[in-house]
Design a protein around this motif. Sequence first.
Motif, PDB file in Angstrom:
ATOM      1  N   SER A  22       0.765  -1.330   0.086  1.00  0.00           N
ATOM      2  CA  SER A  22      -0.163   0.050  -0.001  1.00  0.00           C
ATOM      3  C   SER A  22       0.867   1.352  -0.035  1.00  0.00           C
ATOM      4  O   SER A  22       0.507   2.329  -0.803  1.00  0.00           O
ATOM      5  CB  SER A  22      -0.955  -0.067   1.167  1.00  0.00           C
ATOM      6  N   TRP A  23       2.012   1.220   0.710  1.00  0.00           N
ATOM      7  CA  TRP A  23       2.734   2.543   0.909  1.00  0.00           C
ATOM      8  C   TRP A  23       3.507   2.552  -0.398  1.00  0.00           C
ATOM      9  O   TRP A  23       3.566   3.731  -1.100  1.00  0.00           O
ATOM     10  CB  TRP A  23       3.913   2.212   1.898  1.00  0.00           C
ATOM     11  N   MET A  24       3.888   1.566  -1.175  1.00  0.00           N
ATOM     12  CA  MET A  24       4.729   1.830  -2.492  1.00  0.00           C
ATOM     13  C   MET A  24       3.607   2.215  -3.333  1.00  0.00           C
ATOM     14  O   MET A  24       3.909   3.127  -4.208  1.00  0.00           O
ATOM     15  CB  MET A  24       5.101   0.531  -3.107  1.00  0.00           C
ATOM     16  N   LEU A  25       2.403   1.920  -3.371  1.00  0.00           N
ATOM     17  CA  LEU A  25       1.361   2.542  -4.235  1.00  0.00           C
ATOM     18  C   LEU A  25       1.042   3.777  -3.975  1.00  0.00           C
ATOM     19  O   LEU A  25       0.401   4.547  -4.831  1.00  0.00           O
ATOM     20  CB  LEU A  25       0.216   1.354  -4.624  1.00  0.00           C
ATOM     21  N   SER A  26       1.175   4.265  -2.816  1.00  0.00           N
ATOM     22  CA  SER A  26       0.909   5.739  -2.511  1.00  0.00           C
ATOM     23  C   SER A  26       1.656   6.574  -3.080  1.00  0.00           C
ATOM     24  O   SER A  26       1.609   7.672  -2.892  1.00  0.00           O
ATOM     25  CB  SER A  26       0.516   5.647  -0.818  1.00  0.00           C
ATOM     26  N   ASN A  27       2.899   6.134  -3.344  1.00  0.00           N
ATOM     27  CA  ASN A  27       3.828   7.019  -3.938  1.00  0.00           C
ATOM     28  C   ASN A  27       3.843   7.228  -5.545  1.00  0.00           C
ATOM     29  O   ASN A  27       4.686   7.390  -6.191  1.00  0.00           O
ATOM     30  CB  ASN A  27       5.243   6.567  -3.810  1.00  0.00           C
ATOM     31  N   SER A  28       2.909   6.401  -6.145  1.00  0.00           N
ATOM     32  CA  SER A  28       2.656   6.691  -7.563  1.00  0.00           C
ATOM     33  C   SER A  28       2.608   7.807  -8.176  1.00  0.00           C
ATOM     34  O   SER A  28       2.071   9.030  -7.450  1.00  0.00           O
ATOM     35  CB  SER A  28       1.214   5.860  -8.138  1.00  0.00           C
ATOM     36  N   SER A  63       3.728   6.818 -13.679  1.00  0.00           N
ATOM     37  CA  SER A  63       4.120   5.333 -13.477  1.00  0.00           C
ATOM     38  C   SER A  63       3.589   4.564 -14.789  1.00  0.00           C
ATOM     39  O   SER A  63       2.391   4.778 -15.203  1.00  0.00           O
ATOM     40  CB  SER A  63       3.083   5.099 -12.190  1.00  0.00           C
ATOM     41  N   GLY A  64       4.406   3.476 -14.854  1.00  0.00           N
ATOM     42  CA  GLY A  64       4.267   2.632 -15.893  1.00  0.00           C
ATOM     43  C   GLY A  64       3.898   1.197 -15.237  1.00  0.00           C
ATOM     44  O   GLY A  64       4.089   1.113 -14.218  1.00  0.00           O
ATOM     45  N   THR A  65       3.444   0.244 -16.130  1.00  0.00           N
ATOM     46  CA  THR A  65       3.451  -1.174 -15.774  1.00  0.00           C
ATOM     47  C   THR A  65       4.462  -1.589 -14.964  1.00  0.00           C
ATOM     48  O   THR A  65       4.423  -2.362 -14.035  1.00  0.00           O
ATOM     49  CB  THR A  65       3.172  -1.836 -17.092  1.00  0.00           C
ATOM     50  N   GLY A  66       5.778  -1.191 -15.333  1.00  0.00           N
ATOM     51  CA  GLY A  66       7.012  -1.766 -14.420  1.00  0.00           C
ATOM     52  C   GLY A  66       7.037  -1.205 -13.122  1.00  0.00           C
ATOM     53  O   GLY A  66       7.724  -2.011 -12.300  1.00  0.00           O
ATOM     54  N   ASN A  67       6.272  -0.310 -12.669  1.00  0.00           N
ATOM     55  CA  ASN A  67       6.283   0.255 -11.501  1.00  0.00           C
ATOM     56  C   ASN A  67       5.545  -0.528 -10.559  1.00  0.00           C
ATOM     57  O   ASN A  67       5.582  -0.167  -9.208  1.00  0.00           O
ATOM     58  CB  ASN A  67       6.138   1.659 -11.556  1.00  0.00           C
ATOM     59  N   PHE A  68       4.655  -1.606 -11.248  1.00  0.00           N
ATOM     60  CA  PHE A  68       3.700  -2.034 -10.212  1.00  0.00           C
ATOM     61  C   PHE A  68       3.983  -3.600  -9.945  1.00  0.00           C
ATOM     62  O   PHE A  68       3.273  -4.153  -9.310  1.00  0.00           O
ATOM     63  CB  PHE A  68       2.012  -1.778 -10.651  1.00  0.00           C
ATOM     64  N   PHE A  69       4.939  -4.089 -10.910  1.00  0.00           N
ATOM     65  CA  PHE A  69       5.488  -5.350 -10.714  1.00  0.00           C
ATOM     66  C   PHE A  69       5.697  -5.866  -9.112  1.00  0.00           C
ATOM     67  O   PHE A  69       5.056  -6.785  -8.834  1.00  0.00           O
ATOM     68  CB  PHE A  69       6.457  -5.745 -11.754  1.00  0.00           C
ATOM     69  N   LYS A 127      -6.692  15.520 -13.020  1.00  0.00           N
ATOM     70  CA  LYS A 127      -5.670  14.254 -12.808  1.00  0.00           C
ATOM     71  C   LYS A 127      -4.991  14.497 -11.593  1.00  0.00           C
ATOM     72  O   LYS A 127      -4.847  13.358 -10.737  1.00  0.00           O
ATOM     73  CB  LYS A 127      -4.720  14.307 -14.116  1.00  0.00           C
ATOM     74  N   GLN A 128      -4.202  15.700 -11.259  1.00  0.00           N
ATOM     75  CA  GLN A 128      -3.746  15.609 -10.067  1.00  0.00           C
ATOM     76  C   GLN A 128      -4.334  15.413  -8.675  1.00  0.00           C
ATOM     77  O   GLN A 128      -3.962  14.784  -7.610  1.00  0.00           O
ATOM     78  CB  GLN A 128      -3.105  17.173  -9.745  1.00  0.00           C
ATOM     79  N   THR A 129      -5.880  15.874  -8.839  1.00  0.00           N
ATOM     80  CA  THR A 129      -6.511  15.559  -7.669  1.00  0.00           C
ATOM     81  C   THR A 129      -6.779  14.275  -7.358  1.00  0.00           C
ATOM     82  O   THR A 129      -6.985  13.665  -6.403  1.00  0.00           O
ATOM     83  CB  THR A 129      -8.047  16.255  -7.983  1.00  0.00           C
ATOM     84  N   MET A 130      -7.254  13.264  -8.402  1.00  0.00           N
ATOM     85  CA  MET A 130      -7.434  11.995  -8.565  1.00  0.00           C
ATOM     86  C   MET A 130      -6.424  11.198  -8.245  1.00  0.00           C
ATOM     87  O   MET A 130      -6.132  10.142  -7.387  1.00  0.00           O
ATOM     88  CB  MET A 130      -8.136  11.502  -9.693  1.00  0.00           C
ATOM     89  N   LEU A 131      -5.012  11.758  -8.415  1.00  0.00           N
ATOM     90  CA  LEU A 131      -3.703  10.870  -8.198  1.00  0.00           C
ATOM     91  C   LEU A 131      -3.518  11.193  -6.615  1.00  0.00           C
ATOM     92  O   LEU A 131      -3.154  10.200  -6.036  1.00  0.00           O
ATOM     93  CB  LEU A 131      -2.648  11.592  -8.932  1.00  0.00           C
ATOM     94  N   VAL A 132      -3.548  12.502  -6.117  1.00  0.00           N
ATOM     95  CA  VAL A 132      -3.359  12.589  -4.760  1.00  0.00           C
ATOM     96  C   VAL A 132      -4.372  11.838  -3.816  1.00  0.00           C
ATOM     97  O   VAL A 132      -4.293  11.158  -2.957  1.00  0.00           O
ATOM     98  CB  VAL A 132      -3.516  14.118  -4.384  1.00  0.00           C
ATOM     99  N   THR A 133      -5.857  11.865  -4.475  1.00  0.00           N
ATOM    100  CA  THR A 133      -6.816  11.087  -3.716  1.00  0.00           C
ATOM    101  C   THR A 133      -6.478   9.635  -3.607  1.00  0.00           C
ATOM    102  O   THR A 133      -6.564   8.782  -2.628  1.00  0.00           O
ATOM    103  CB  THR A 133      -8.253  11.140  -4.361  1.00  0.00           C
ATOM    104  N   TYR A 134      -6.200   9.054  -4.729  1.00  0.00           N
ATOM    105  CA  TYR A 134      -5.907   7.350  -4.746  1.00  0.00           C
ATOM    106  C   TYR A 134      -4.616   7.082  -3.896  1.00  0.00           C
ATOM    107  O   TYR A 134      -4.381   6.360  -3.009  1.00  0.00           O
ATOM    108  CB  TYR A 134      -5.606   7.011  -6.251  1.00  0.00           C
ATOM    109  N   ASP A 135      -3.627   7.939  -3.991  1.00  0.00           N
ATOM    110  CA  ASP A 135      -2.355   7.746  -3.222  1.00  0.00           C
ATOM    111  C   ASP A 135      -2.857   7.926  -1.704  1.00  0.00           C
ATOM    112  O   ASP A 135      -2.278   7.159  -0.706  1.00  0.00           O
ATOM    113  CB  ASP A 135      -1.386   8.904  -3.373  1.00  0.00           C
ATOM    114  N   ASN A 136      -3.590   8.582  -1.265  1.00  0.00           N
ATOM    115  CA  ASN A 136      -4.048   8.799   0.114  1.00  0.00           C
ATOM    116  C   ASN A 136      -4.930   7.472   0.615  1.00  0.00           C
ATOM    117  O   ASN A 136      -4.758   7.134   1.709  1.00  0.00           O
ATOM    118  CB  ASN A 136      -5.010  10.057   0.347  1.00  0.00           C
ATOM    119  N   ILE A 137      -5.859   7.066  -0.189  1.00  0.00           N
ATOM    120  CA  ILE A 137      -6.515   6.014  -0.005  1.00  0.00           C
ATOM    121  C   ILE A 137      -5.810   4.480  -0.029  1.00  0.00           C
ATOM    122  O   ILE A 137      -5.829   3.598   0.940  1.00  0.00           O
ATOM    123  CB  ILE A 137      -7.434   5.603  -1.220  1.00  0.00           C
TER     124      ILE A 137
END
Length: 515
Positions: free
Chosen positions: A345-351, A355-361, A474-484
């Motif tokens: 969760s912490w790693m994804l909160s820094n998306s 971020s590309g497919t390689g960042n999520f492996f 886009k920035q709003t949703m990015l920050v929101t998803y990172d927070n979640i």
Amino acid sequence: MAEHGLRKWIITITVIMASLLELIDTTIVNVALPQIMGNLGATLEDAGWLVTGYAVANVIVLPMSGWLGDRFGRKNYFMASIILFTIASILCGNATGLYELIVFRILQGLAGGGLLSTAQAILIETWPREEVGMATALFGLGAVVGPTVGPTIGGYITDHFNWPWIFYVNIPVGALAAFLVSMFVKESPQYAKGQPIDWWGIAFLAIGVGSLQVVLEKGESEDWLATPYIAVLIVSTIVAAVAFIWRELSTDHPVVNFKILRFRSFSVGILTSFALGFALYGSVFIFPVFCQNLLGFSAQQTGELLFPGGMATICMMPVVGMMLKRGIPAQLMSTIGFVLFFIFSWMLSNSTLESGTGNFFWPLIIRGIGMSLLFVPLTTLAIQDLHGKDIGQGAGLNNMMRQLGGSFGIAILTTLIHIKSGINRNILLENINPYNPAFAEKQQAFIQGFQSKGYSAFDAQQMANKAVEGSVIKQTMLVTYDNIYLLVGVFVLCCIPLVYLQKFKKNVALPVDAH
């Protein structure tokens, strides 16, 4: 009596195959909704009842599955559920209208609710008591991997075939599973045969759990209490829940035996199962939406991203089962699982938007390993003190709590995304003013870029404003998803103390029914 040799493995493969039918169908329809809507002329709101109806029927039957298995015999009930699920799949594929399809999905959900818990109970009885950790691990393959691969399978079928095939694929699997059950699974004692049926308990359970599931599935999209029928369902949930608990504690033959809550490990275990469902289904819900809506990944790309994590879970499940058999405390393994899930969760909160497919492996690999270290030990801890007919009851309640945890998780996270996006948007808009050098520079760059393409100064200004608005969204949703993501990670860390309230045992062994 436990089975040995080839028969044990045939039964194991059979019950996992049957439980996968139910688990994959929980999520497989989601990605096919647009095509179903187009073919049947339905709105998204109406088509959403295909998912809601299945989930409601499923969660109503789950806590009753132990009682139904006791009344009709687990083998008979399990085989009837498989056959009914297969027939319902045929009917779904042949449906010619949306409401017809919703009815058949509800029928499918009623049958599916009997598959999961009964499969787990049969598996526990089939394996020797000293190997129950391995049995739980094998069952966990379906329970964890099913919801993960469902959207992937659904996406592939929808892209290459017509939507009815997401139901038709169940037919050969269901037919084979029913045949193998009839040939190899032995019947268990019918503990409740001849006893009076607790009709009031069944009615209160159906109203309470069904209303709660609809509220969780539809509450956020219907603006919660602002919609009259949601408010009525919330009241129905509370009244029916109180009436159900009173009824089950006062009758001699309850449909759900709450007396099993006297086992501390089980009563704590249903709470940890709720937490597991929250994390499992919540993360599976957030990630595809994040990837497709914000980063622009296709459904197939998202499915391919989830696949390695699912494989990590598959590979780790037997290893975790062997570790339990060798006496490694389940509390220790589940703690490591919670920590790994927090790291994911912490790693994804820094998306970022780059971020590309390689960042999520690696984050998804870590999640897959963490899930195997959570599901098996938590389930083993929950049911370690149950025996006889309590196994079926416990498995039903435990699976229901995991399902409700997922429903609560999706409902809460969806609501939080809505609330946090509004808050984050307002914060970002504070910086959108001509006195902010960074904003002025960005806006001027947009204007110059559009003017260089031949647009007039006025048109370039208007297009620059739209481009700024798009960036804000886009920035709003990015920050929101990172927070979640970070919120989910903190939630699972807070669950760690719960596992240390359960009994420590080495070589966890369950007494099993005699055949």
